[in-house]
Design an enzyme around this catalytic site. Structure first.
Site, PDB file in Angstrom:
ATOM      1  N   PHE A 213     -30.578   1.571 -15.564  1.00 11.35           N
ATOM      2  CA  PHE A 213     -29.872   0.405 -15.025  1.00 11.35           C
ATOM      3  C   PHE A 213     -28.513   0.792 -14.469  1.00 11.35           C
ATOM      4  O   PHE A 213     -27.876   1.718 -14.932  1.00 11.35           O
ATOM      5  CB  PHE A 213     -29.712  -0.660 -16.108  1.00 11.35           C
ATOM      6  CG  PHE A 213     -31.008  -1.114 -16.703  1.00 11.35           C
ATOM      7  CD1 PHE A 213     -32.079  -1.421 -15.884  1.00 11.35           C
ATOM      8  CD2 PHE A 213     -31.164  -1.228 -18.069  1.00 11.35           C
ATOM      9  CE1 PHE A 213     -33.288  -1.835 -16.424  1.00 11.35           C
ATOM     10  CE2 PHE A 213     -32.355  -1.641 -18.628  1.00 11.35           C
ATOM     11  CZ  PHE A 213     -33.425  -1.939 -17.798  1.00 11.35           C
TER      12      PHE A 213
ATOM     13  N   TRP B  80     -28.710  -7.477 -12.443  1.00 10.66           N
ATOM     14  CA  TRP B  80     -28.015  -6.218 -12.719  1.00 10.66           C
ATOM     15  C   TRP B  80     -28.967  -5.198 -13.334  1.00 10.66           C
ATOM     16  O   TRP B  80     -28.824  -3.991 -13.119  1.00 10.66           O
ATOM     17  CB  TRP B  80     -26.845  -6.496 -13.669  1.00 10.66           C
ATOM     18  CG  TRP B  80     -26.064  -5.279 -14.076  1.00 10.66           C
ATOM     19  CD1 TRP B  80     -25.048  -4.697 -13.393  1.00 10.66           C
ATOM     20  CD2 TRP B  80     -26.222  -4.506 -15.278  1.00 10.66           C
ATOM     21  NE1 TRP B  80     -24.569  -3.605 -14.076  1.00 10.66           N
ATOM     22  CE2 TRP B  80     -25.274  -3.461 -15.230  1.00 10.66           C
ATOM     23  CE3 TRP B  80     -27.079  -4.588 -16.371  1.00 10.66           C
ATOM     24  CZ2 TRP B  80     -25.155  -2.524 -16.256  1.00 10.66           C
ATOM     25  CZ3 TRP B  80     -26.967  -3.659 -17.385  1.00 10.66           C
ATOM     26  CH2 TRP B  80     -26.007  -2.637 -17.318  1.00 10.66           C
ATOM     27  N   HIS B  81     -29.967  -5.680 -14.090  1.00  8.11           N
ATOM     28  CA  HIS B  81     -30.902  -4.766 -14.738  1.00  8.11           C
ATOM     29  C   HIS B  81     -31.951  -4.213 -13.777  1.00  8.11           C
ATOM     30  O   HIS B  81     -32.574  -3.189 -14.082  1.00  8.11           O
ATOM     31  CB  HIS B  81     -31.604  -5.472 -15.904  1.00  8.11           C
ATOM     32  CG  HIS B  81     -30.724  -5.662 -17.097  1.00  8.11           C
ATOM     33  ND1 HIS B  81     -29.906  -6.755 -17.256  1.00  8.11           N
ATOM     34  CD2 HIS B  81     -30.521  -4.896 -18.198  1.00  8.11           C
ATOM     35  CE1 HIS B  81     -29.248  -6.660 -18.397  1.00  8.11           C
ATOM     36  NE2 HIS B  81     -29.596  -5.539 -18.985  1.00  8.11           N
ATOM     37  N   GLY B  82     -32.164  -4.862 -12.669  1.00  6.60           N
ATOM     38  CA  GLY B  82     -33.132  -4.325 -11.721  1.00  6.60           C
ATOM     39  C   GLY B  82     -33.586  -5.364 -10.720  1.00  6.60           C
ATOM     40  O   GLY B  82     -33.539  -6.567 -10.981  1.00  6.60           O
TER      41      GLY B  82
ATOM     42  N   SER C 299     -26.874 -11.271 -14.495  1.00 11.05           N
ATOM     43  CA  SER C 299     -27.132 -10.286 -15.545  1.00 11.05           C
ATOM     44  C   SER C 299     -28.547  -9.736 -15.430  1.00 11.05           C
ATOM     45  O   SER C 299     -28.778  -8.529 -15.579  1.00 11.05           O
ATOM     46  CB  SER C 299     -26.930 -10.922 -16.922  1.00 11.05           C
ATOM     47  OG  SER C 299     -27.269 -10.016 -17.953  1.00 11.05           O
TER      48      SER C 299
END
Length: 351
Positions: free
Chosen positions: A351, A188-190, A185
Site C-alpha cells: 500500500f 489509499w489501500h488500492g 482511506s
C-alpha cells in the site's frame, strides 16, 4: 505532505538543515509501512543529543520480539488457512468461511501491528520515539473506538488533514465528511472496488454512533480498566464490534466485490450448518490448526492482560520476577522457530 502543510499553516518552522530533513523523510524503521510519522514529532528529534538508555533499549527489544511473534507465529500461520479458504471458498462450508474471515482479522492485525512494533522498537534502540500505531483494537467496544485504536497514525492523519479542514462535524456536513475520509482511506489501500466498499462499509458502521453522538464515548478509557474480566455488556460490545470488523475485512481480502458477496452469501446460507470436519481434512494440515487455535487463545490472553500497556511485552522488572520474564522471552523465541509458517510478505508493503 504533513511537513509541507504544517509549514504552510505556520505550525512548524521550515528546516534549514537538509541532512536532518532528508533523514526524517528516509528514516528506515518506519519508511515502508509506518507508523506514519509527522514532522512535528520526528523531525525535532534529529536535533537532540541522544545517549544510550538501557531502559529504552531493553523495552525496544521486547517490543521487537513481540512484533516478530505477531508476524511469524500469528500472522504467517493464519495466512496458510486464509489463503486456502479464500482461494477455494466455494468448496467450503459457511462455518469454515467465517473461520477464514476471523483468521484474516488476526492475520492482518498480527502482520501490520507486528511490523509497527518492530519499527517502534528498533527506533527506540537509536533513541527515537515513534508514535504508537495500535492500541489493542480488537478490544474496542464500538467502531469509533476501533478506529481510534487501529492504524492510529493514519486515522489521525486523515482526521487532522482531511476531516477537520472539510469542516469536521460542524455545519451539518459530518455525515458527508465521515464518508469522504473512510472512502479515501479505502482508496489509499488500492485502486480496487473492494477497498472502496470496505471504506464505505466502515462509514455505515460508524454512522449510528455519529447520529446518536456516541462516537466520542470511549476516547480515553480502556475496557474493564483495572479488572481481569469485562462485564457482560462489555463482552457483548467487544464481540459485536469484532464481528463487524471481520465482516468488513472479507471485502478487504476478497479479489472482487462479486467474490466478497458470494463468500458472505455462503456464510448466511444453510451451508453454515454443514460440519467443517471434511473441510479441515481437505486442507491437509494435520494437527497444525489445533496448535494455532491454542496459540491464538494464548495470544489473546496476553494482549488482554497487557491492554493498558503500550505493547504486549511491556513488563515491569520490579513487579515481574526475572525467571518469569526470561522464561517468557525464550518461549516466544522457541515458538518463532517451531511455528514459523510459510514466509509471507508484509501485507502493508503493497500500500
Amino acid at each position: 505532505m504533513s511537513y509541507t502543510i504544517d509549514v504552510y499553516r505556520k505550525k512548524l518552522a521550515p528546516v534549514s538543515e537538509p541532512i536532518a530533513f532528508f533523514a526524517y523523510v528516509s528514516f528506515f524503521p518506519q519508511l515502508v509501512a509506518g507508523p506514519i510519522e509527522r514532522a512535528t514529532n520526528l523531525l525535532p528529534q534529529f536535533f537532540k543529543k541522544r545517549e544510550f538508555s538501557y531502559t529504552k533499549a531493553s523495552d525496544g527489544l521486547r517490543q521487537m520480539l513481540w512484533g516478530l511473534f505477531k508476524k511469524i507465529v500469528i500472522a504467517d500461520n493464519c495466512a496458510i488457512y486464509v489463503n486456502d479458504i479464500f482461494n477455494d471458498y466455494q468448496s467450503f462450508s459457511g462455518f469454515t468461511l467465517l473461520l477464514g474471515g476471523v483468521l484474516f482479522a488476526f492475520q492482518i492485525y498480527g502482520d501490520f501491528s507486528g511490523y509497527s512494533d518492530i519499527a517502534i522498537g528498533a527506533s527506540r534502540l537509536f533513541g527515537f520515539d515513534l508514535k504508537r500505531n495500535f492500541a489493542f483494537p480488537y478490544f474496542s467496544r464500538d467502531i469509533a473506538e476501533f478506529w481510534r485504536r487501529w492504524h492510529i497514525s493514519l486515522s489521525t492523519w486523515f482526521r487532522d488533514y482531511l476531516y477537520i479542514p472539510l469542516g469536521g462535524s460542524k455545519g451539518g456536513h459530518a455525515i458527508r465528511n465521515i464518508f469522504i475520509i473512510f472512502i479515501v482511506s479505502g482508496f489509499w489501500h488500492g485502486a480496487n472496488w473492494t477497498f472502496i466498499f470496505w471504506g464505505a462499509l466502515n462509514a455505515v458502521f460508524y454512522l449510528p454512533l455519529l447520529l446518536t453522538k456516541k462516537n466520542r464515548k470511549h476516547t480515553t478509557d480502556t475496557v474493564a480498566a483495572g479488572k481481569y474480566l469485562p462485564s457482560l455488556k462489555e463482552a457483548f460490545q467487544m464481540g459485536t464490534t469484532f464481528l463487524l470488523t471481520v465482516f468488513a475485512w472479507i471485502f478487504f481480502r476478497a479479489d472482487s466485490l462479486a467474490m466478497a458477496f458470494d463468500y458472505i452469501s455462503i456464510i448466511f446460507s444453510l451451508k453454515f450448518f454443514v460440519l467443517p470436519i471434511q473441510d479441515f481434512w481437505s486442507m491437509n494440515t494435520g494437527n497444525h490448526l489445533i496448535y494455532l487455535f491454542f496459540l491464538l487463545i494464548g495470544f489473546i490472553i496476553v494482549e488482554w492482560l497487557q491492554r493498558e500497556k503500550s505493547h504486549g511485552l511491556e513488563l515491569n522488572p520490579l513487579r515481574t520476577p526475572k525467571a518469569v520474564r526470561w522464561s517468557f522471552y525464550y518461549a516466544i523465541i522457541i515458538f518463532c522457530f517451531i511455528m514459523n509458517g510459510v514466509q509471507q510478505e508484509f501485507i502493508y508493503f503493497q500500500f
